[in-house]
Design a protein around this motif. Structure first.
Motif, PDB file in Angstrom:
ATOM      1  N   VAL A   1     -11.638  13.682  21.757  1.00 10.04           N
ATOM      2  CA  VAL A   1     -10.417  13.279  21.867  1.00 10.04           C
ATOM      3  C   VAL A   1      -9.531  14.281  22.542  1.00 10.04           C
ATOM      4  CG1 VAL A   1      -8.552  12.277  20.618  1.00 10.04           C
ATOM      5  CG2 VAL A   1     -10.812  11.578  19.900  1.00 10.04           C
ATOM      6  N   GLY A   2      -9.191  13.862  23.575  1.00  2.00           N
ATOM      7  CA  GLY A   2      -8.291  14.839  24.360  1.00  2.00           C
ATOM      8  C   GLY A   2      -7.068  15.234  23.745  1.00  2.00           C
ATOM      9  N   ARG A   3      -6.691  16.474  23.472  1.00  2.00           N
ATOM     10  CA  ARG A   3      -5.308  16.770  22.573  1.00  2.00           C
ATOM     11  C   ARG A   3      -5.036  16.029  21.650  1.00  2.00           C
ATOM     12  NH1 ARG A   3      -4.294  17.159  28.735  1.00  2.00           N
ATOM     13  NH2 ARG A   3      -3.991  19.397  29.081  1.00  2.00           N
ATOM     14  N   MET A   4      -6.058  15.946  20.801  1.00  2.00           N
ATOM     15  CA  MET A   4      -5.871  15.277  19.578  1.00  2.00           C
ATOM     16  C   MET A   4      -4.588  15.904  18.709  1.00  2.00           C
ATOM     17  SD  MET A   4      -8.399  15.302  16.180  1.00  2.00           S
ATOM     18  CE  MET A   4      -9.683  14.288  17.063  1.00  2.00           C
ATOM     19  N   ARG A   5      -3.894  14.987  18.048  1.00  2.00           N
ATOM     20  CA  ARG A   5      -2.691  15.229  17.394  1.00  2.00           C
ATOM     21  C   ARG A   5      -2.776  15.136  16.082  1.00  2.00           C
ATOM     22  NH1 ARG A   5       0.836  10.580  19.537  1.00  2.00           N
ATOM     23  NH2 ARG A   5      -1.327   9.832  19.368  1.00  2.00           N
ATOM     24  N   GLN A   6      -2.145  16.060  14.929  1.00  2.00           N
ATOM     25  CA  GLN A   6      -2.091  15.975  13.636  1.00  2.00           C
ATOM     26  C   GLN A   6      -1.321  14.764  13.169  1.00  2.00           C
ATOM     27  OE1 GLN A   6      -0.446  19.547  11.605  1.00  2.00           O
ATOM     28  NE2 GLN A   6      -1.443  19.053   9.814  1.00  2.00           N
ATOM     29  N   ALA A   7      -1.755  14.241  12.235  1.00  2.00           N
ATOM     30  CA  ALA A   7      -1.373  12.918  11.592  1.00  2.00           C
ATOM     31  C   ALA A   7       0.272  13.095  11.025  1.00  2.00           C
ATOM     32  CB  ALA A   7      -2.093  12.302  10.228  1.00  2.00           C
ATOM     33  N   THR A   8       0.920  12.043  11.257  1.00  2.00           N
ATOM     34  CA  THR A   8       2.351  12.210  10.631  1.00  2.00           C
ATOM     35  C   THR A   8       2.421  11.722   9.096  1.00  2.00           C
ATOM     36  OG1 THR A   8       2.786   9.981  11.472  1.00  2.00           O
ATOM     37  CG2 THR A   8       3.124  11.745  12.934  1.00  2.00           C
ATOM     38  N   PHE A   9       3.466  12.149   8.356  1.00  2.00           N
ATOM     39  CA  PHE A   9       3.790  11.465   7.059  1.00  2.00           C
ATOM     40  C   PHE A   9       5.117  11.191   7.094  1.00  2.00           C
ATOM     41  CE2 PHE A   9       0.251  14.337   6.933  1.00  2.00           C
ATOM     42  CZ  PHE A   9      -0.714  13.825   5.873  1.00  2.00           C
ATOM     43  N   LYS A  10       5.636  10.561   7.946  1.00  2.00           N
ATOM     44  CA  LYS A  10       7.345   9.870   8.020  1.00  2.00           C
ATOM     45  C   LYS A  10       7.396   8.850   7.084  1.00  2.00           C
ATOM     46  CE  LYS A  10       7.640  11.075  13.014  1.00  2.00           C
ATOM     47  NZ  LYS A  10       7.659  10.418  14.429  1.00  2.00           N
ATOM     48  N   LEU A  11       6.583   8.007   6.724  1.00  2.00           N
ATOM     49  CA  LEU A  11       6.560   7.046   5.786  1.00  2.00           C
ATOM     50  C   LEU A  11       6.657   7.640   4.299  1.00  2.00           C
ATOM     51  CD1 LEU A  11       4.521   4.016   7.339  1.00  2.00           C
ATOM     52  CD2 LEU A  11       6.868   4.440   7.660  1.00  2.00           C
ATOM     53  N   ASN A  12       6.141   8.624   4.112  1.00  2.00           N
ATOM     54  CA  ASN A  12       6.173   9.210   2.810  1.00  2.00           C
ATOM     55  C   ASN A  12       6.489  10.926   3.141  1.00  2.00           C
ATOM     56  OD1 ASN A  12       5.894   9.720  -0.136  1.00  2.00           O
ATOM     57  ND2 ASN A  12       3.828   8.756   0.037  1.00  2.00           N
ATOM     58  N   PRO A  13       7.793  11.097   3.205  1.00  2.00           N
ATOM     59  CA  PRO A  13       8.291  12.423   3.459  1.00  2.00           C
ATOM     60  C   PRO A  13       7.951  13.446   2.470  1.00  2.00           C
ATOM     61  CG  PRO A  13      10.129  11.089   3.476  1.00  2.00           C
ATOM     62  CD  PRO A  13       8.759  10.204   3.261  1.00  2.00           C
ATOM     63  N   GLY A  14       7.799  13.048   1.238  1.00  2.00           N
ATOM     64  CA  GLY A  14       7.768  13.977   0.138  1.00  2.00           C
ATOM     65  C   GLY A  14       6.736  14.827   0.203  1.00  2.00           C
ATOM     66  N   VAL A  15       5.503  14.064   0.797  1.00  2.00           N
ATOM     67  CA  VAL A  15       4.067  14.751   0.614  1.00  2.00           C
ATOM     68  C   VAL A  15       4.007  16.156   1.304  1.00  2.00           C
ATOM     69  CG1 VAL A  15       1.862  14.111   1.487  1.00  2.00           C
ATOM     70  CG2 VAL A  15       3.068  12.551   0.515  1.00  2.00           C
TER      71      VAL A  15
ATOM     72  N   VAL B   1       0.961  -1.169   0.066  1.00  2.00           N
ATOM     73  CA  VAL B   1      -0.147  -0.060  -0.027  1.00  2.00           C
ATOM     74  C   VAL B   1       0.854   1.294   0.179  1.00  2.00           C
ATOM     75  CG1 VAL B   1      -1.658   1.404   1.355  1.00  2.00           C
ATOM     76  CG2 VAL B   1      -1.972  -1.011   1.203  1.00  2.00           C
ATOM     77  N   LEU B   2       1.932   1.272   0.725  1.00  2.00           N
ATOM     78  CA  LEU B   2       2.691   2.305   0.950  1.00  2.00           C
ATOM     79  C   LEU B   2       3.514   2.492  -0.616  1.00  2.00           C
ATOM     80  CD1 LEU B   2       4.082   4.810   2.333  1.00  2.00           C
ATOM     81  CD2 LEU B   2       5.904   3.039   3.442  1.00  2.00           C
ATOM     82  N   ALA B   3       4.063   1.481  -1.161  1.00  2.00           N
ATOM     83  CA  ALA B   3       4.718   1.555  -2.521  1.00  2.00           C
ATOM     84  C   ALA B   3       3.616   2.254  -3.425  1.00  2.00           C
ATOM     85  CB  ALA B   3       4.991   0.228  -2.836  1.00  2.00           C
ATOM     86  N   PHE B   4       2.404   1.944  -3.377  1.00  2.00           N
ATOM     87  CA  PHE B   4       1.520   2.307  -4.476  1.00  2.00           C
ATOM     88  C   PHE B   4       1.295   3.716  -4.110  1.00  2.00           C
ATOM     89  CE2 PHE B   4      -3.068   3.151  -5.645  1.00  2.00           C
ATOM     90  CZ  PHE B   4      -3.086   2.831  -7.019  1.00  2.00           C
ATOM     91  N   ALA B   5       1.327   4.282  -2.829  1.00  6.68           N
ATOM     92  CA  ALA B   5       1.128   5.668  -2.430  1.00  6.68           C
ATOM     93  C   ALA B   5       2.330   6.573  -2.928  1.00  6.68           C
ATOM     94  CB  ALA B   5       0.728   6.033  -1.024  1.00  6.68           C
ATOM     95  N   ARG B   6       3.427   5.891  -2.762  1.00  9.00           N
ATOM     96  CA  ARG B   6       4.640   6.528  -3.362  1.00  9.00           C
ATOM     97  C   ARG B   6       4.988   6.678  -4.759  1.00  9.00           C
ATOM     98  NH1 ARG B   6       8.964   3.676   0.951  1.00  9.00           N
ATOM     99  NH2 ARG B   6       8.742   5.162   2.748  1.00  9.00           N
ATOM    100  N   ARG B   7       4.252   5.780  -5.255  1.00  5.41           N
ATOM    101  CA  ARG B   7       4.262   5.719  -6.972  1.00  5.41           C
ATOM    102  C   ARG B   7       3.270   6.400  -7.588  1.00  5.41           C
ATOM    103  NH1 ARG B   7       2.952   0.534 -11.145  1.00  5.41           N
ATOM    104  NH2 ARG B   7       3.118   1.860 -12.862  1.00  5.41           N
TER     105      ARG B   7
END
Length: 414
Positions: free
Chosen positions: A398-412, A120-126
């Protein structure tokens, strides 16, 4: 009545009247919200606490559970996965409908990609624009739910317009039979591939910006000789998605919203029928969309939403749907800070919540006293309060909700 009780009653009445005139929470509103608030915890992928018992009981008696979300949060995909797993075990839920591209989710529902995070990650990167939402947490959720599902239909159903075009055109090319259609699809694919090579939505988004309606129409016309439904499904997705974005670009806001909701319903129903045919039983589905798409009744944009559609659909099936609005809470200035939202209804409904925890609030008891607790609010605030209280059955803070991360696809750059 004793003098002390009389004084207390008069003080409470004065406080209530003053609060009502100022459009502030009243003691009655506070007491109902506090009495119907329960702590919910997400502990190592499992839902626990009184809030979990309440939620799973209500959801298990429903055919559809509709989650209205704050997009790109860390916790919501994790919560959705935990809820899906619990409902799969207790009530036979096997499907997730998500605010994503239908072609993309059909692809990641299929072997060998299905349930494989790396694939799935490979597809997202492609294809940087194949997923509408592609945070680390979102992609993990899609992979995990696809792997867990035991339904005969596609475990993941995308019910939104296409966010990108290259991944679709790559699939169109081998499906069309005429040389003209193949050449046109290849030319379009080469154009979109160059445009969608980098994802930085603050600067550019091909589907939302480029004039391309004539090109897509020519592709549809050239491919009419192609037998089978796949090419028609793919090219229709391009045409409809382009029209939705074009209406938005040209400020035809009602037409944009109306066609978008209709397409969501169409895609949901198509996948529902596939699952029904495969399973020979009415599918139970968790839905995860932005709040405006899953209101019961009319949403804030005055449209009959996908959420209203599934509510009526469940009723037609002698069942029901359960709708949950998910909000960030307790971190002023933080991600999705609801203290800045106008109208203020989501913030006013948080009176039983605490910043340090997750709290689920049953909103339905407020319907019996709606006119009393909204007295003194402005017409705009009353309307918003009504939509939230009748449009959703519960609110999850949701107490102190956090923004999502994009560490696996850092070019986004979302």
């Amino acid at each position: 009545m004793t003098l002390s009780r009389l004084v207390s009653a008069l003080a409470l009445a004065t406080l209530t009247a003053r609060a009502e005139l100022q459009g502030q929470p009243t003691p009655l509103l506070d007491s109902i919200l506090i009495a119907n608030s329960r702590v919910l915890r997400l502990d190592h992928g499992a839902l626990t606490g009184d809030g979990a018992i309440f939620l799973l009981n209500e959801a298990s008696r429903s055919q559809f559970v509709a989650l209205g979300e704050q997009h790109n949060a860390t916790e919501i995909p994790e919560f959705t996965t935990a809820l899906f797993r619990a409902l799969q075990q207790s009530a036979g839920y096997q499907y997730l409908a998500d605010e994503q591209d239908p072609i993309t989710l059909r692809y990641v529902s299929s072997k060998p990609v299905r349930g494989d995070r790396d694939s799935v990650l490979a597809f997202a990167r492609r294809y940087q624009h194949a997923f509408t939402f592609m945070s680390d947490q979102e992609l993990a959720m899609l992979s995990d739910i696809a792997r867990a599902s035991r339904g005969g239909g596609n475990p993941l159903r995308g019910c939104d317009q296409a966010f990108g075009a290259t991944h679709i055109l790559d699939r169109v090319i081998p499906t069309v039979t005429s040389a003209e259609a193949r050449a046109l699809a290849t030319s379009l694919r080469d154009w979109t591939r160059e445009k969608e090579r980098v994802r930085d939505l603050s600067k550019y988004h091909f589907m939302a910006i480029e004039p391309k309606s004539d090109s897509f129409a020519r592709l549809v016309a050239a491919g009419r000789e192609t037998p089978g439904a796949e090419a028609a499904f793919l090219t229709r997705a391009l045409v409809v998605s382009d029209r939705i974005y074009r209406n938005y670009r040209e400020h035809n806001n009602y037409e944009n919203g109306y066609e978008r909701e209709q397409y969501m319903k169409e895609r949901f129903l198509d996948e529902y029928r596939r699952a029904l045919s495969a399973d020979q039983a009415p599918p139970r589905v968790v839905l995860k969309f932005g709040h405006w798409h899953v209101f019961r009744g009319e949403g804030p944009s005055n449209l009959q939403t996908l959420g209203n559609f599934v509510s009526e659909f469940a009723t037609a099936n002698d069942s029901r749907s359960f709708h949950i609005a998910i909000f960030p809470y307790g971190d002023p200035g933080g991600y999705g800070d609801i203290t800045t939202w106008t109208p203020r209804a989501p913030f006013l409904l948080a009176r039983g919540a605490a910043p340090s925890q997750w709290t689920i609030v049953d909103l339905r008891p407020l319907r019996r006293v709606y006119s009393t607790v909204t007295k003194g609010m402005s017409p705009e605030e009353q309307d918003a309060f009504r939509r939230w209280v009748y449009g959703f059955d519960a609110a999850l803070y949701v107490g102190r909700m956090r923004q999502a991360t994009f560490k696996l696809n850092p070019g986004v750059a979302y």
